[in-house]
Design a protein around this motif. Structure first.
Motif, mmCIF file in Angstrom:
data_model
loop_
_atom_site.group_PDB
_atom_site.id
_atom_site.type_symbol
_atom_site.label_atom_id
_atom_site.label_comp_id
_atom_site.label_asym_id
_atom_site.label_seq_id
_atom_site.Cartn_x
_atom_site.Cartn_y
_atom_site.Cartn_z
ATOM 1 N N PRO A 189 0.819 -1.211 0.000
ATOM 2 C CA PRO A 189 0.000 0.000 0.000
ATOM 3 C C PRO A 189 0.858 1.268 0.000
ATOM 4 O O PRO A 189 1.927 1.292 0.619
ATOM 5 C CB PRO A 189 -0.787 -0.099 1.309
ATOM 6 C CG PRO A 189 -0.614 -1.481 1.796
ATOM 7 C CD PRO A 189 0.605 -2.054 1.177
ATOM 8 N N VAL A 190 0.378 2.270 -0.703
ATOM 9 C CA VAL A 190 1.073 3.568 -0.748
ATOM 10 C C VAL A 190 0.079 4.609 -0.236
ATOM 11 O O VAL A 190 -1.106 4.569 -0.588
ATOM 12 C CB VAL A 190 1.482 3.896 -2.215
ATOM 13 C CG1 VAL A 190 2.101 5.285 -2.309
ATOM 14 C CG2 VAL A 190 2.451 2.841 -2.741
ATOM 15 N N ALA A 191 0.548 5.555 0.595
ATOM 16 C CA ALA A 191 -0.352 6.585 1.131
ATOM 17 C C ALA A 191 -0.857 7.482 0.007
ATOM 18 O O ALA A 191 -0.194 7.645 -1.021
ATOM 19 C CB ALA A 191 0.387 7.404 2.181
ATOM 20 N N LYS A 192 -2.039 8.087 0.233
ATOM 21 C CA LYS A 192 -2.655 8.901 -0.833
ATOM 22 C C LYS A 192 -1.875 10.189 -1.078
ATOM 23 O O LYS A 192 -1.830 10.713 -2.176
ATOM 24 C CB LYS A 192 -4.080 9.259 -0.413
ATOM 25 C CG LYS A 192 -5.007 8.047 -0.378
ATOM 26 C CD LYS A 192 -6.461 8.490 -0.194
ATOM 27 C CE LYS A 192 -7.355 7.278 -0.024
ATOM 28 N NZ LYS A 192 -8.062 7.251 1.237
ATOM 29 N N GLU A 193 -1.276 10.748 -0.020
ATOM 30 C CA GLU A 193 -0.634 12.066 -0.148
ATOM 31 C C GLU A 193 0.806 12.007 0.349
ATOM 32 O O GLU A 193 1.103 11.225 1.267
ATOM 33 C CB GLU A 193 -1.373 13.101 0.728
ATOM 34 C CG GLU A 193 -2.863 13.182 0.489
ATOM 35 C CD GLU A 193 -3.219 13.967 -0.771
ATOM 36 O OE1 GLU A 193 -2.365 14.751 -1.254
ATOM 37 O OE2 GLU A 193 -4.350 13.769 -1.277
ATOM 38 N N ASN A 194 1.658 12.841 -0.228
ATOM 39 C CA ASN A 194 2.994 12.976 0.370
ATOM 40 C C ASN A 194 3.466 14.431 0.317
ATOM 41 O O ASN A 194 2.949 15.236 -0.451
ATOM 42 C CB ASN A 194 4.001 12.004 -0.239
ATOM 43 C CG ASN A 194 4.229 12.255 -1.694
ATOM 44 O OD1 ASN A 194 4.783 13.284 -2.050
ATOM 45 N ND2 ASN A 194 3.776 11.338 -2.537
ATOM 46 N N LEU A 195 4.408 14.727 1.169
ATOM 47 C CA LEU A 195 4.914 16.094 1.306
ATOM 48 C C LEU A 195 6.412 16.016 1.578
ATOM 49 O O LEU A 195 6.846 15.266 2.460
ATOM 50 C CB LEU A 195 4.216 16.771 2.495
ATOM 51 C CG LEU A 195 4.667 18.189 2.814
ATOM 52 C CD1 LEU A 195 3.914 19.193 1.922
ATOM 53 C CD2 LEU A 195 4.387 18.532 4.270
ATOM 54 N N VAL A 196 7.186 16.793 0.809
ATOM 55 C CA VAL A 196 8.641 16.756 0.995
ATOM 56 C C VAL A 196 9.054 17.891 1.945
ATOM 57 O O VAL A 196 8.624 19.035 1.779
ATOM 58 C CB VAL A 196 9.358 16.887 -0.371
ATOM 59 C CG1 VAL A 196 10.874 16.947 -0.187
ATOM 60 C CG2 VAL A 196 8.979 15.705 -1.270
ATOM 61 N N VAL A 197 9.846 17.551 2.946
ATOM 62 C CA VAL A 197 10.399 18.552 3.872
ATOM 63 C C VAL A 197 11.863 18.741 3.481
ATOM 64 O O VAL A 197 12.597 17.760 3.342
ATOM 65 C CB VAL A 197 10.305 18.048 5.336
ATOM 66 C CG1 VAL A 197 10.972 19.024 6.299
ATOM 67 C CG2 VAL A 197 8.856 17.793 5.724
ATOM 68 N N THR A 198 12.276 20.003 3.290
ATOM 69 C CA THR A 198 13.633 20.252 2.788
ATOM 70 C C THR A 198 14.552 20.818 3.880
ATOM 71 O O THR A 198 14.084 21.319 4.899
ATOM 72 C CB THR A 198 13.591 21.239 1.597
ATOM 73 O OG1 THR A 198 12.921 22.415 2.036
ATOM 74 C CG2 THR A 198 12.877 20.655 0.403
ATOM 75 N N ALA A 199 15.852 20.752 3.629
ATOM 76 C CA ALA A 199 16.846 21.256 4.584
ATOM 77 C C ALA A 199 16.871 22.788 4.532
ATOM 78 O O ALA A 199 16.800 23.377 3.452
ATOM 79 C CB ALA A 199 18.223 20.703 4.219
ATOM 80 N N HIS A 200 16.984 23.420 5.711
ATOM 81 C CA HIS A 200 17.017 24.888 5.785
ATOM 82 C C HIS A 200 18.399 25.430 5.446
ATOM 83 O O HIS A 200 18.540 26.575 5.048
ATOM 84 C CB HIS A 200 16.655 25.360 7.198
ATOM 85 C CG HIS A 200 15.211 25.142 7.526
ATOM 86 N ND1 HIS A 200 14.210 25.617 6.728
ATOM 87 C CD2 HIS A 200 14.607 24.489 8.545
ATOM 88 C CE1 HIS A 200 13.046 25.277 7.245
ATOM 89 N NE2 HIS A 200 13.259 24.578 8.348
ATOM 90 N N SER A 201 19.438 24.623 5.676
ATOM 91 C CA SER A 201 20.797 25.128 5.454
ATOM 92 C C SER A 201 21.661 24.022 4.858
ATOM 93 O O SER A 201 21.267 22.850 4.847
ATOM 94 C CB SER A 201 21.387 25.613 6.783
ATOM 95 O OG SER A 201 21.298 24.581 7.735
ATOM 96 N N SER A 202 22.838 24.408 4.407
ATOM 97 C CA SER A 202 23.765 23.426 3.836
ATOM 98 C C SER A 202 24.775 23.012 4.896
ATOM 99 O O SER A 202 25.101 23.792 5.794
ATOM 100 C CB SER A 202 24.526 24.035 2.656
ATOM 101 O OG SER A 202 23.629 24.427 1.656
#
Ligand code: URA
Length: 434
Positions: free
Chosen positions: A325-338
């Motif tokens: 099963p795969v969830a209906k929705e996804n959201l990517v959280v990105t890095a604030h700094s390098s």
């Protein structure tokens, strides 16, 4: 309470309140009387709190464990031609090790009769993970369990109602009375089930660090010593490893996501920490079971463990080839700094996955098979500002906000220290044999 009862619950509560040790007959009676309903929940709650505050000596813990075992059946696998060995983990974020480990150890010649649980709170349960495989069934009769063990060599299923029923009642009561965190109660709860399960040998993986429920390594080692002692006294060959749970294990937390990662490991790939811990625990299990023939690292690479996995899943009604099963929705959280990822809080990741629907708040609640978190950079790896750090998965997008709140300060990104080392617990902190 009937006048023919051998003891009075209030006298036993008062004895522990006043720091006395309980006698063997008092312990036998209170566990038996509570299991059959002759001691009330409020009385047992008071006793549990007195135990949490005042502790128990090792004789008391041992007797308490025996009384819980004797509250139900003790399984027996002596008809099997292979030695039995099991592993128990005290639980952590992303801890899917049982999934590749049980078939791997079976592929190397042992029988693994694993009774597992469902998750409650921020750590996932093995049964919830496996239930994301279409058709897979957690409940087996003892005869079905034996047949899977004989045919396949490994079985992972739910403990039946007849196994340590005293622990089932006590655990539910501890959960709502803030008495889970007592070493005598944790040790007796875990070991009563493992001893009643009938395994001849046992490897305990006692987790420590932010994502474990024993965050202090000294306390985790104390728990490990008590459990090893209980196992040995009951005639089960037992050793414990205290292992790191400061950072999530692998790159996924969530039911179907963790099955997918386990299948990668069984295919000869997967994250290095999962492979390392799986092989290490397999070596410990085979050694304690007296099997020296095959190197588990080979059985993982050459497909033998995968073959047992496929047969184990099929034997319990699951389709090893079915799409997960795969969830209906996804959201990517990105890095604030390098910079370099210096730390990742396992508890925060577990809480985030739980809020996305991977875990439950009450016993019996349904979990979302596809919900959870994928991790794109682990401590020690470098990352650029704006690059993906996590992907969140859920069927209920309203959950994204609360999951992101849990993750807000979960990752530290900065410059690698001049010695080139990040501050992490070693994978294995201690090996405890007595
Ligand atoms: N797991 C158990 O089975 N019992 C405890 O008390 C804690 C974790």
């Amino acid at each position: 309470m009937s006048s023919i009862e051998a003891f009075s619950a209030t006298e036993i509560i008062a004895a522990k309140r006043d720091r006395h040790s309980l006698s063997d007959p008092q312990i036998d009676w209170i566990i038996d009387a509570y299991t059959r309903g002759a001691v009330a929940d409020e009385q047992m709650s008071a006793l549990l709190m007195a135990i949490l505050l005042n502790g128990m000596e090792s004789r008391e813990i041992s007797r308490w464990t025996d009384a819980m075992i004797n509250s139900g059946e003790r399984m027996n696998w002596s008809v099997l031609s292979r030695p039995t060995v099991d592993k128990h983990s005290t639980g952590g974020v992303g801890d899917k090790i049982t999934l590749p480990l049980a078939p791997l150890v079976a592929a190397c010649g042992a029988a693994v009769p694993q009774l597992s649980g469902r998750g409650l709170g921020h750590t996932g349960g093995t049964l919830d993970k496996l239930e994301s495989i279409p058709g897979w069934r957690a409940s087996l009769s003892n005869d079905e369990m034996l047949k899977v063990l004989q045919d396949v060599g490994a079985v992972i299923c739910a403990a039946g109602a007849g196994l340590a029923p005293a622990d089932k009642k006590l655990y539910a009561l501890r959960d709502v009375t803030a008495t889970v965190e007592a070493i005598p109660l944790i040790a007796s709860s875990i070991m009563s089930k493992k001893i009643a399960e009938g395994t001849s040998a046992l490897v305990l993986d006692v987790k420590t660090g932010a994502g474990a429920f024993m965050s202090d390594p000294a306390k985790a080692a104390e728990l490990a010593h008590v459990m090893v002692g209980l196992g040995k006294r009951a005639g089960v060959k037992t050793i414990a490893l205290v292992t790191a749970m400061d950072v999530p294990l692998g790159l996924t937390a969530g039911n179907a996501l963790e099955v997918r990662e386990s299948v990668e490991v069984l295919s000869g790939g997967g994250p290095s920490d999962i492979v390392e811990l799986t092989v290490l625990l397999a070596r410990e299990m085979l050694e304690i079971a007296g099997i020296k023939t095959i190197d588990p690292a080979q059985a993982l690479k050459n497909g033998k463990a995968m073959d047992v996995w496929r047969r184990m899943i099929s034997a319990q009604g699951g389709d090893p080839d079915a799409k997960l099963p795969v969830a209906k929705e996804n959201l990517v959280v990105t890095a604030h700094s390098s910079g370099t990822v210096l730390a990742m809080d396992a508890m925060a990741v577990g809480l985030g996955a739980w809020r996305l629907g991977a875990g439950r708040t009450r016993q019996g609640e349904a979990v979302q098979a596809g919900a959870g978190i994928e991790i794109h950079a682990k401590p020690g790896e470098s990352i650029k500002a704006g690059a993906p750090l996590f992907t969140l998965h859920t069927d209920t997008p309203a959950a994204f906000v609360r999951a992101q709140e849990a993750l807000i300060d979960s990752v530290t990104i900065g410059d690698l220290p001049t010695n080139g080392k990040i501050d992490r617990l070693p994978l294995v902190i201690e090996r405890i044999v007595d």
